[in-house]
Design a protein around this motif. Structure first.
Motif, mmCIF file in Angstrom:
data_model
loop_
_atom_site.group_PDB
_atom_site.id
_atom_site.type_symbol
_atom_site.label_atom_id
_atom_site.label_comp_id
_atom_site.label_asym_id
_atom_site.label_seq_id
_atom_site.Cartn_x
_atom_site.Cartn_y
_atom_site.Cartn_z
ATOM 1 N N GLU A 80 -25.255 33.555 27.983
ATOM 2 C CA GLU A 80 -25.193 35.008 27.946
ATOM 3 C C GLU A 80 -24.983 35.573 29.353
ATOM 4 O OE1 GLU A 80 -27.891 38.768 26.381
ATOM 5 O OE2 GLU A 80 -28.354 36.751 25.687
ATOM 6 N N ALA A 81 -25.631 34.973 30.328
ATOM 7 C CA ALA A 81 -25.495 35.436 31.714
ATOM 8 C C ALA A 81 -24.069 35.247 32.222
ATOM 9 C CB ALA A 81 -26.479 34.696 32.612
ATOM 10 N N GLU A 82 -23.438 34.126 31.870
ATOM 11 C CA GLU A 82 -22.059 33.885 32.310
ATOM 12 C C GLU A 82 -21.093 34.895 31.705
ATOM 13 O OE1 GLU A 82 -21.743 29.111 33.045
ATOM 14 O OE2 GLU A 82 -22.052 29.799 30.974
ATOM 15 N N VAL A 83 -21.293 35.193 30.428
ATOM 16 C CA VAL A 83 -20.428 36.174 29.777
ATOM 17 C C VAL A 83 -20.668 37.562 30.359
ATOM 18 C CG1 VAL A 83 -19.827 37.288 27.584
ATOM 19 C CG2 VAL A 83 -20.186 34.803 27.667
ATOM 20 N N ALA A 84 -21.915 37.930 30.570
ATOM 21 C CA ALA A 84 -22.228 39.234 31.166
ATOM 22 C C ALA A 84 -21.633 39.356 32.563
ATOM 23 C CB ALA A 84 -23.737 39.443 31.205
ATOM 24 N N ARG A 85 -21.749 38.291 33.348
ATOM 25 C CA ARG A 85 -21.165 38.301 34.694
ATOM 26 C C ARG A 85 -19.642 38.423 34.615
ATOM 27 N NH1 ARG A 85 -24.260 34.946 36.740
ATOM 28 N NH2 ARG A 85 -23.364 33.065 35.833
ATOM 29 N N ALA A 86 -19.033 37.690 33.683
ATOM 30 C CA ALA A 86 -17.578 37.762 33.514
ATOM 31 C C ALA A 86 -17.148 39.170 33.103
ATOM 32 C CB ALA A 86 -17.110 36.731 32.494
ATOM 33 N N LEU A 87 -17.895 39.803 32.199
ATOM 34 C CA LEU A 87 -17.569 41.172 31.794
ATOM 35 C C LEU A 87 -17.631 42.125 32.985
ATOM 36 C CD1 LEU A 87 -19.388 41.354 28.356
ATOM 37 C CD2 LEU A 87 -16.931 41.692 28.726
ATOM 38 N N ASN A 88 -18.654 41.984 33.812
ATOM 39 C CA ASN A 88 -18.766 42.829 35.008
ATOM 40 C C ASN A 88 -17.592 42.610 35.949
ATOM 41 O OD1 ASN A 88 -21.166 44.077 34.241
ATOM 42 N ND2 ASN A 88 -22.428 42.484 35.173
ATOM 43 N N VAL A 132 -11.142 44.919 31.608
ATOM 44 C CA VAL A 132 -11.878 45.503 30.474
ATOM 45 C C VAL A 132 -12.424 46.834 30.970
ATOM 46 C CG1 VAL A 132 -12.525 43.299 29.380
ATOM 47 C CG2 VAL A 132 -14.109 44.397 30.969
ATOM 48 N N GLU A 133 -12.730 47.695 30.019
ATOM 49 C CA GLU A 133 -13.288 48.999 30.369
ATOM 50 C C GLU A 133 -14.576 49.221 29.600
ATOM 51 O OE1 GLU A 133 -10.282 51.865 29.427
ATOM 52 O OE2 GLU A 133 -9.083 51.367 31.193
ATOM 53 N N ARG A 134 -15.518 49.874 30.259
ATOM 54 C CA ARG A 134 -16.738 50.299 29.562
ATOM 55 C C ARG A 134 -16.398 51.519 28.741
ATOM 56 N NH1 ARG A 134 -22.451 49.441 32.483
ATOM 57 N NH2 ARG A 134 -21.865 47.577 33.620
ATOM 58 N N ALA A 135 -17.009 51.572 27.584
ATOM 59 C CA ALA A 135 -16.781 52.706 26.696
ATOM 60 C C ALA A 135 -18.097 53.424 26.462
ATOM 61 C CB ALA A 135 -16.208 52.213 25.375
ATOM 62 N N ASP A 136 -18.023 54.733 26.369
ATOM 63 C CA ASP A 136 -19.206 55.521 26.044
ATOM 64 C C ASP A 136 -19.324 55.549 24.533
ATOM 65 O OD1 ASP A 136 -21.365 57.234 26.039
ATOM 66 O OD2 ASP A 136 -20.125 59.030 26.293
ATOM 67 N N VAL A 137 -20.350 54.870 24.019
ATOM 68 C CA VAL A 137 -20.514 54.785 22.573
ATOM 69 C C VAL A 137 -21.581 55.734 22.054
ATOM 70 C CG1 VAL A 137 -19.665 52.436 22.387
ATOM 71 C CG2 VAL A 137 -22.072 52.809 22.810
ATOM 72 N N GLY A 138 -22.302 56.377 22.945
ATOM 73 C CA GLY A 138 -23.333 57.313 22.520
ATOM 74 C C GLY A 138 -24.351 56.668 21.604
ATOM 75 N N ASP A 139 -24.700 55.435 21.894
ATOM 76 C CA ASP A 139 -25.619 54.663 21.059
ATOM 77 C C ASP A 139 -27.027 55.211 21.206
ATOM 78 O OD1 ASP A 139 -26.944 52.773 19.569
ATOM 79 O OD2 ASP A 139 -25.992 51.069 20.549
ATOM 80 N N THR A 140 -27.596 55.635 20.103
ATOM 81 C CA THR A 140 -28.949 56.185 20.150
ATOM 82 C C THR A 140 -29.973 55.244 19.558
ATOM 83 O OG1 THR A 140 -28.595 57.306 18.051
ATOM 84 C CG2 THR A 140 -28.126 58.567 20.057
ATOM 85 N N SER A 141 -29.528 54.077 19.065
ATOM 86 C CA SER A 141 -30.497 53.149 18.479
ATOM 87 C C SER A 141 -31.326 52.499 19.577
ATOM 88 C CB SER A 141 -29.789 52.066 17.669
ATOM 89 O OG SER A 141 -29.134 51.164 18.524
#
Length: 123
Positions: free
Chosen positions: A58-66, A74-83
C-alpha cells in the motif's frame, strides 16, 4: 491533456499504478481512492510477473500516486466525500486518454498482459 512523453521517466511500479487508475476509470470507478488503486494493482500484479515486480505494498502504491501526481500523470479529484471511511483520503483520475496510455505503455513488454486487460475493460 498530459504529455505522454513524461511516461518514459516512470518506473515499472508507476506504470502499473497508472494502468490501475485507467482500469478503474474504464469501470467508471473514478475518481478512485488510493485504497481502491492499491486493491486493483495488487489484483493485477501477477499479469506483470511476480519475479519482475514482486508484491506491491500500500505504501508503494501511495508513494507512486504522489509521484505521478507531481509529474502531472494523475490528478487529485475533489470528491466531496463525507463518509467517515473516505474522509480526507485523496481520490485520483487519469488526465489522459486511456487508449493513448495503453499505446504508449504497450511498448513495455513486461506490461503486455496488463495493457491488454485494461484495453478490454475500457472498450
Amino acid at each position: 491533456m498530459t504529455e505522454l512523453s513524461d511516461i518514459d521517466a516512470t518506473t515499472l511500479t508507476h506504470r502499473v499504478v497508472l494502468l490501475g487508475v485507467a482500469e478503474l476509470g474504464g469501470r467508471d470507478d473514478t475518481p478512485a481512492h488510493a485504497g481502491d488503486v492499491v486493491s486493483t494493482c495488487v489484483d493485477r500484479v501477477d499479469e506483470v510477473g511476480g519475479d519482475v515486480l514482486g508484491r506491491l505494498s500500500e505504501a508503494e502504491v501511495a508513494r507512486a500516486l504522489n509521484e505521478l501526481e507531481e509529474a502531472g500523470l494523475v490528478e487529485r479529484a475533489d470528491v466531496g466525500d463525507t463518509s467517515a471511511v473516505g474522509k480526507g483520503r485523496p481520490a485520483y483520475v487519469l488526465p489522459m486518454d486511456v487508449r493513448a496510455l495503453c499505446e504508449t505503455l504497450g511498448d513495455d513488454d513486461r506490461l503486455d498482459a496488463l495493457v491488454d486487460h485494461v484495453r478490454t475493460v475500457c472498450e
